[in-house]
Scaffold this active site. Structure first.
Site, mmCIF file in Angstrom:
data_model
loop_
_atom_site.group_PDB
_atom_site.id
_atom_site.type_symbol
_atom_site.label_atom_id
_atom_site.label_comp_id
_atom_site.label_asym_id
_atom_site.label_seq_id
_atom_site.Cartn_x
_atom_site.Cartn_y
_atom_site.Cartn_z
ATOM 1 C CG ASP A 9 -1.984 -1.116 1.175
ATOM 2 O OD1 ASP A 9 -1.834 -2.021 0.339
ATOM 3 O OD2 ASP A 9 -2.910 -1.103 1.995
ATOM 4 C CG ASP A 51 -6.843 -0.152 1.146
ATOM 5 O OD1 ASP A 51 -7.279 -1.321 1.168
ATOM 6 O OD2 ASP A 51 -6.979 0.641 2.097
ATOM 7 C CG HIS A 53 -11.430 1.018 0.065
ATOM 8 N ND1 HIS A 53 -11.705 -0.259 0.513
ATOM 9 C CD2 HIS A 53 -10.421 1.478 0.850
ATOM 10 C CE1 HIS A 53 -10.906 -0.547 1.527
ATOM 11 N NE2 HIS A 53 -10.104 0.488 1.749
ATOM 12 C CG HIS A 62 -12.317 0.317 5.533
ATOM 13 N ND1 HIS A 62 -11.548 -0.171 6.568
ATOM 14 C CD2 HIS A 62 -11.417 0.821 4.628
ATOM 15 C CE1 HIS A 62 -10.262 0.027 6.294
ATOM 16 N NE2 HIS A 62 -10.157 0.633 5.130
ATOM 17 C CG HIS A 78 -8.561 5.189 2.851
ATOM 18 N ND1 HIS A 78 -9.440 5.050 3.888
ATOM 19 C CD2 HIS A 78 -8.120 3.932 2.583
ATOM 20 C CE1 HIS A 78 -9.519 3.789 4.251
ATOM 21 N NE2 HIS A 78 -8.739 3.079 3.473
ATOM 22 C CE LYS A 103 -4.229 -4.178 1.073
ATOM 23 N NZ LYS A 103 -4.871 -3.136 1.866
ATOM 24 C CB CYS A 145 -2.090 -2.700 5.212
ATOM 25 S SG CYS A 145 -3.825 -2.187 5.067
HETATM 26 C C1 VGL Z 1 -4.627 0.930 5.947
HETATM 27 C C2 VGL Z 1 -5.953 2.067 7.399
HETATM 28 C C3 VGL Z 1 -7.037 1.893 6.586
HETATM 29 C C4 VGL Z 1 -3.263 0.423 5.610
HETATM 30 C C5 VGL Z 1 -5.690 0.735 5.112
HETATM 31 O O1 VGL Z 1 -2.900 0.374 4.418
HETATM 32 O O2 VGL Z 1 -2.532 0.083 6.539
HETATM 33 N N1 VGL Z 1 -4.766 1.585 7.081
HETATM 34 N N2 VGL Z 1 -6.902 1.229 5.457
#
Ligand code: VGL
Length: 197
Positions: A9, A51, A53, A62, A78, A103, A145
């Site tokens: 990420d 990530d 979404h 989330h 995000h 993901k 993550c």
């Molecule tokens: C993450 C918070 C929310 C991460 C992803 O990539 O660690 N943290 N979504």
């Protein structure tokens, strides 16, 4: 032994100025690129996750669409698929043969193992298919993550190392705790500089 690198990420929204920017995120992006350039021969395969979404959805609770996020289980909007915030940070330079994992489509998904590759296969299947038995983990966020991805890698029988100078976390205390937990679970917690090439 066949080793892979997991780059978790390293996206604009998780770096400074992003929706959920962590301190050190941008520096991490260029440091991972440098590390990768210097250590290419150590890795048979490189996996990079994003990530990814859904727009116009709370993604299974989330996103805090109403009220304030708690920054533990709910977050600001995000990494919405197809937006600049969801792209890799520009300082992260990936080779053409990188295995890209997405993901979190409609759901919270902290671990790379919850994602799928471009050919639709799971990360667990890819690891098996490619004969990978060792995984080094870098990226964002240490306490979410990175933690979840490294834990799942251990659970999938991988020999795991977390490279402590190439991770960045949401909060100091939870990041330290995450590294402790990973150490207890069997991961090696090491600085990339200390590694044999
Ligand atoms: C993450 C918070 C929310 C991460 C992803 O990539 O660690 N943290 N979504």
């Amino acid at each position: 032994m066949t080793k892979a690198l997991f780059i978790i990420d390293v996206q604009n929204d998780f770096t400074e100025g992003g929706a959920l920017g962590v301190e050190g995120g941008a520096a991490l992006a260029s440091n991972v690129t440098k590390y990768l350039n210097a250590n290419k021969s150590a890795y048979a395969h490189v996996f990079a996750s994003r990530d990814w979404h859904d727009a116009n959805s709370d993604n299974g609770g989330h996103f805090a669409l109403e009220g304030e996020p708690n920054y533990v289980t709910t977050w600001p909007v995000h990494c919405v698929a197809g937006t600049p915030g969801a792209e890799y940070h520009p300082a992260l330079k990936l080779d053409a043969d990188t295995i890209h994992i997405k993901k979190g489509q409609g759901v919270p998904a902290y671990s790379i193992f919850e994602g799928t590759a471009e050919d639709g296969s799971s990360v667990a299947d890819k690891l098996q298919e490619l004969g990978i038995d060792e995984v080094d983990v870098v990226g964002i966020a240490t306490d979410y993550c990175v933690r979840a991805s490294a834990m799942d890698a251990i659970d999938h029988g991988q020999e795991v190392r977390v490279l402590t100078d190439l991770v960045a976390g949401v909060a100091k205390e939870s990041s330290e705790h995450a590294l402790e937990e990973l150490g207890h679970a069997g991961a090696a917690i090491v600085e990339s500089k200390s590694l044999d090439k």
